[in-house]
Design a protein around this motif. Structure first.
Motif, short mmCIF file in Angstrom:
data_model
loop_
_atom_site.label_atom_id
_atom_site.label_comp_id
_atom_site.label_asym_id
_atom_site.label_seq_id
_atom_site.Cartn_x
_atom_site.Cartn_y
_atom_site.Cartn_z
N CYS A 279 -32.07 -55.56 -47.99
CA CYS A 279 -33.89 -55.01 -47.59
C CYS A 279 -33.77 -54.44 -46.44
N MET A 280 -32.87 -54.49 -45.37
CA MET A 280 -32.76 -54.02 -43.94
C MET A 280 -32.18 -52.19 -44.97
N HIS A 281 -31.67 -51.74 -45.72
CA HIS A 281 -31.65 -50.90 -46.49
C HIS A 281 -33.29 -50.40 -46.53
N ILE A 282 -33.39 -51.19 -47.33
CA ILE A 282 -34.90 -50.65 -48.59
C ILE A 282 -35.61 -50.43 -47.01
N ILE A 283 -36.10 -51.13 -45.99
CA ILE A 283 -37.50 -50.67 -45.15
C ILE A 283 -37.03 -49.68 -44.94
N GLN A 284 -35.73 -48.77 -44.55
CA GLN A 284 -35.07 -47.99 -43.36
C GLN A 284 -35.11 -46.91 -44.59
N VAL B 35 -33.84 -30.33 -41.86
CA VAL B 35 -32.74 -31.47 -41.83
C VAL B 35 -33.08 -32.24 -42.13
N ARG B 36 -32.07 -33.46 -42.41
CA ARG B 36 -31.70 -34.53 -43.09
C ARG B 36 -32.43 -35.52 -41.94
N ILE B 37 -33.60 -36.18 -42.48
CA ILE B 37 -33.65 -37.33 -41.50
C ILE B 37 -33.04 -38.70 -41.29
N THR B 38 -32.67 -38.94 -40.85
CA THR B 38 -31.43 -39.90 -40.74
C THR B 38 -32.04 -41.45 -39.27
N ASN B 39 -31.40 -42.10 -39.85
CA ASN B 39 -31.92 -43.90 -39.05
C ASN B 39 -32.34 -44.09 -37.54
N MET B 40 -31.60 -42.39 -36.87
CA MET B 40 -31.50 -42.68 -35.83
C MET B 40 -32.78 -41.68 -35.40
N MET B 41 -33.05 -40.86 -36.03
CA MET B 41 -34.50 -39.82 -35.73
C MET B 41 -35.53 -41.38 -36.08
N VAL B 42 -35.31 -42.24 -36.92
CA VAL B 42 -36.81 -43.03 -37.08
C VAL B 42 -36.64 -44.38 -35.47
N ARG B 43 -35.61 -44.55 -35.56
CA ARG B 43 -36.06 -45.42 -34.76
C ARG B 43 -36.50 -44.63 -33.58
N ARG B 44 -35.03 -43.61 -32.97
CA ARG B 44 -35.91 -42.73 -31.68
C ARG B 44 -37.36 -41.85 -31.84
N TRP C 246 -16.35 -50.60 -34.50
CA TRP C 246 -16.78 -51.22 -35.40
C TRP C 246 -18.62 -51.63 -35.47
N LYS C 247 -19.33 -50.51 -34.38
CA LYS C 247 -20.74 -50.64 -34.51
C LYS C 247 -21.28 -49.54 -35.71
N ARG C 248 -20.44 -48.57 -35.95
CA ARG C 248 -21.16 -47.76 -37.01
C ARG C 248 -20.69 -47.88 -38.07
N ALA C 249 -19.54 -49.62 -37.97
CA ALA C 249 -19.14 -49.79 -39.33
C ALA C 249 -20.74 -50.99 -39.48
N LEU C 250 -20.80 -52.06 -38.78
CA LEU C 250 -21.22 -53.26 -38.72
C LEU C 250 -23.13 -52.42 -39.30
N ASN C 251 -23.51 -50.83 -38.55
CA ASN C 251 -24.50 -50.11 -38.98
C ASN C 251 -24.65 -49.44 -39.91
N LYS C 252 -23.51 -49.70 -40.90
CA LYS C 252 -23.38 -49.02 -42.32
C LYS C 252 -24.33 -49.98 -43.31
N VAL C 253 -23.90 -51.20 -43.11
CA VAL C 253 -24.36 -52.85 -43.45
C VAL C 253 -25.67 -52.75 -43.40
N PHE C 254 -26.07 -52.87 -42.16
CA PHE C 254 -27.12 -53.68 -41.35
C PHE C 254 -27.30 -52.20 -40.86
N PRO C 255 -28.33 -51.53 -41.45
CA PRO C 255 -29.02 -50.12 -41.09
C PRO C 255 -30.06 -50.18 -39.30
N GLY C 256 -30.69 -51.29 -39.49
CA GLY C 256 -31.56 -51.28 -38.40
C GLY C 256 -30.42 -51.83 -36.46
N PHE C 257 -29.23 -52.10 -36.95
CA PHE C 257 -27.96 -52.75 -36.23
C PHE C 257 -27.92 -51.74 -35.01
N ARG C 258 -28.49 -51.80 -33.60
CA ARG C 258 -28.69 -50.65 -32.42
C ARG C 258 -27.10 -51.11 -31.70
#
Length: 563
Positions: A240-245, A397-406, A551-563
């Motif tokens: 669900c988080m991947h689809i939303i992101q 540029v390629r739009i990333t999750n970090m750009m969306v969050r910012r 570990w945060k980067r690995a967790l962010n790949k599973v949960f894209p919205g994790f900060r």
């Protein structure tokens, strides 16, 4: 193989010595004329050694023989004298067998196990504790099952062991006592003799039903179920988080392509202009036009005490020249009119009919060397008006999750600031948000705050040569008012005596003031822009991502919205 129940039936089969064929078929007698004991469920599994998966133990019930005198004397108290033994079965046939014996003594039970192991046809061992209880037998670690051998009997047996309740064991043992002789001596023997041959065997048959799926303990089954639920929940949440992101990235990219969002103006991502886009921007020659005095016959009264070529309102130098096929001669910001006689990057005046300038889509002009270096290395925004020079529909540029969050964070901060201003918070003149910067709230050239003019030109790192101000100093006895800028200008250095040439190579004519001025301005622009790159606080998405723990980067790949 955990036992779920035991069924005991009465079977008939012919004497193998009386027939001339191999008989493996048994006849199960009707319960009206024979013994049947169904649904014995109060059973306890003591050992699963030798139990085959998917195969329930079955065979003819018999009582193993003991070989010590002490066990023979004790056995008479629990086992009837006529109970079916191995001697009461055909000796030349290897029929499937199930041993049955009471558990009344450690030594005698070991002898029962030893005798059962000598027969390879033994499929299982049934036992019970003497008594009159119909309760579930105790578990294996109960002292009642201790044979004082450290549990080696479980490893020594080649068959599984099951325990019945005391009442069920006594009942089956009594029936074994009755079904041990010939067909005429068993219960209902007269009726059976009319149906079967008098030499046939009538014995008890037992079948143990096991649960092949219950190989794991209940605790492990529970843990496996909980683990499966957690994995399913994590997988569903991650999907669900991947689809939303993904939808948010596509939405932001579409807004960028539609021109609704400028990533660099918002401070989300530092962008640059490619050489292909830069080549499409025209390069024209800066030309002259009608002077300001010819356009307006009457000069303002406030400009009477100012020297020609000085703006009456701001005190900045103006040019009597206009540009053709280039940016307009003036741009208006906050009601004040400012001209662009110089390149805002190198602060060098344009030479009429000589200087080549590049015109941006916002109609501002610059030296090609100055603006090309700036757009290729530093930014895609015009240094004057902060408008993007990228063409509409471009997203380099390629739009990333970090750009969306910012971008979402900036939008929330902008909405919060607007709400605070509308509800009696900070006044709008003080609260300046990033969205104001994106809309060009600072003006095309600068913003007049308290009578001061703020330019977007870079800070000077070296003083201009002395000949820059020579022209204006000779035009009027009174020095013209200097333009007020947020970037202080260093005073011109004192003239340095030039030593006499020592050889023929030094006997070149000194450069003219125009050449000296142009060379200084161009060198200054190259020094300022050549080594200046994107500020880390603006283009910090990659740095912020790489600085995060693994570990945060690995967790962010599973949960894209994790900060």
């Amino acid at each position: 193989m955990t036992a779920r129940g035991i069924g005991v039936f009465t079977i008939e089969f012919p004497d193998p010595s009386k027939i001339d064929y191999v008989n493996n078929q048994f006849n199960t007698l009707n319960e009206s004329i024979s013994f049947q004991y169904r649904g014995v469920t109060n059973i306890q599994t003591l050992s699963t050694k030798g139990a085959a998966s998917g195969s329930d133990p079955y065979g003819i019930l018999y009582v193993p023989d003991v070989f010590t005198e002490a066990c023979k004397r004790n056995e008479s108290q629990y086992v009837p004298a006529n109970a079916s033994r191995i001697a009461n079965l055909p000796s030349d046939r290897n029929y499937a067998l199930i041993a049955f014996a009471p558990w009344y003594s450690a030594q005698c039970t070991i002898e029962y196990f030893t005798a059962a192991r000598t027969l390879s046809a033994t499929k299982a061992f049934l036992t019970y504790l003497p008594g009159n209880s119909n309760a579930q037998p105790p578990v294996l670690n109960n002292p009642a099952w201790d044979l004082q051998d450290g549990g080696s009997w479980q490893q020594g047996n080649t068959f599984p062991t099951y325990a019945l309740s005391s009442m069920s064991g006594n009942n089956i043992m009594d029936q074994l006592n009755q079904y041990s002789g010939n067909i005429s001596t068993v219960p209902n023997g007269d009726d059976l003799s009319k149906i079967f041959d008098s030499t046939s065997y009538v014995r008890l048959w037992a079948t143990v039903s096991t649960d092949s799926s219950g190989t794991l303990p209940s605790l492990w089954v529970f843990l496996v179920i909980v683990l499966a639920i957690l994995i399913a929940a994590i997988g569903t949440t991650s999907l669900c988080m991947h689809i939303i992101q993904r939808r948010r990235r596509n939405a932001l990219r579409q807004r960028v392509l539609n021109g609704e969002v400028d990533l660099e103006a918002l401070g989300v991502k530092r962008l640059t202009v490619s050489q292909a886009i830069l080549d499409k921007m025209p390069i024209v020659t800066y030309t002259t036009g009608p002077s300001e005095s010819e356009k307006s016959p009457k000069a303002p009264a406030a400009a009477a005490n100012l020297a020609p070529g000085v703006d009456a309102e701001t005190g900045s130098k103006t040019s009597p020249l206009v540009r053709r096929l280039s940016a307009p001669t003036s741009s208006t910001t906050n009601g004040a009119t400012f001209s662009q006689p110089t390149c805002p990057i190198c602060i060098d005046d344009f030479e009429p009919n000589e200087t080549q300038v590049r015109e941006l889509p916002c109609r501002h002009i610059f030296h090609p060397d100055c603006i090309d270096t700036f757009l290729l290395r530093n930014s895609s925004l015009c240094p004057m008006c902060k408008q993007s020079v990228l063409p509409a529909g471009a997203c380099p540029v390629r739009i990333t999750n970090m750009m969306v969050r910012r971008e979402r964070h900036i939008a929330r901060m902008s909405a919060r600031s607007a709400w605070s201003a509308a509800n009696g918070g900070a006044p709008p003149s003080v609260s300046v948000t990033v969205s104001d910067r994106a809309r060009g709230a600072f003006g095309s050239v600068g913003r007049a705050i308290a009578g001061r003019r703020i330019f977007s030109a870079p800070e000077r790192r070296q003083s201009p040569p002395a000949d820059i101000e020579m022209g204006t100093a000779q035009q009027s006895a009174a020095p013209p008012p200097q333009p007020v800028s947020s970037v202080p200008l260093a005073p011109p250095p004192a003239p340095v005596p030039v030593p006499a040439p020592t050889n023929s190579q030094d006997c070149e004519p000194p450069p003219t003031p125009t050449q000296n001025r142009r060379e200084w301005a161009r060198q200054r622009a190259l020094d300022l822009l050549g080594s200046r790159h994107a500020p880390p606080e603006v283009d910090s998405i990659e740095q912020e991502e790489s600085a995060r723990p693994k570990w945060k980067r690995a967790l962010n790949k599973v949960f894209p919205g994790f900060r």
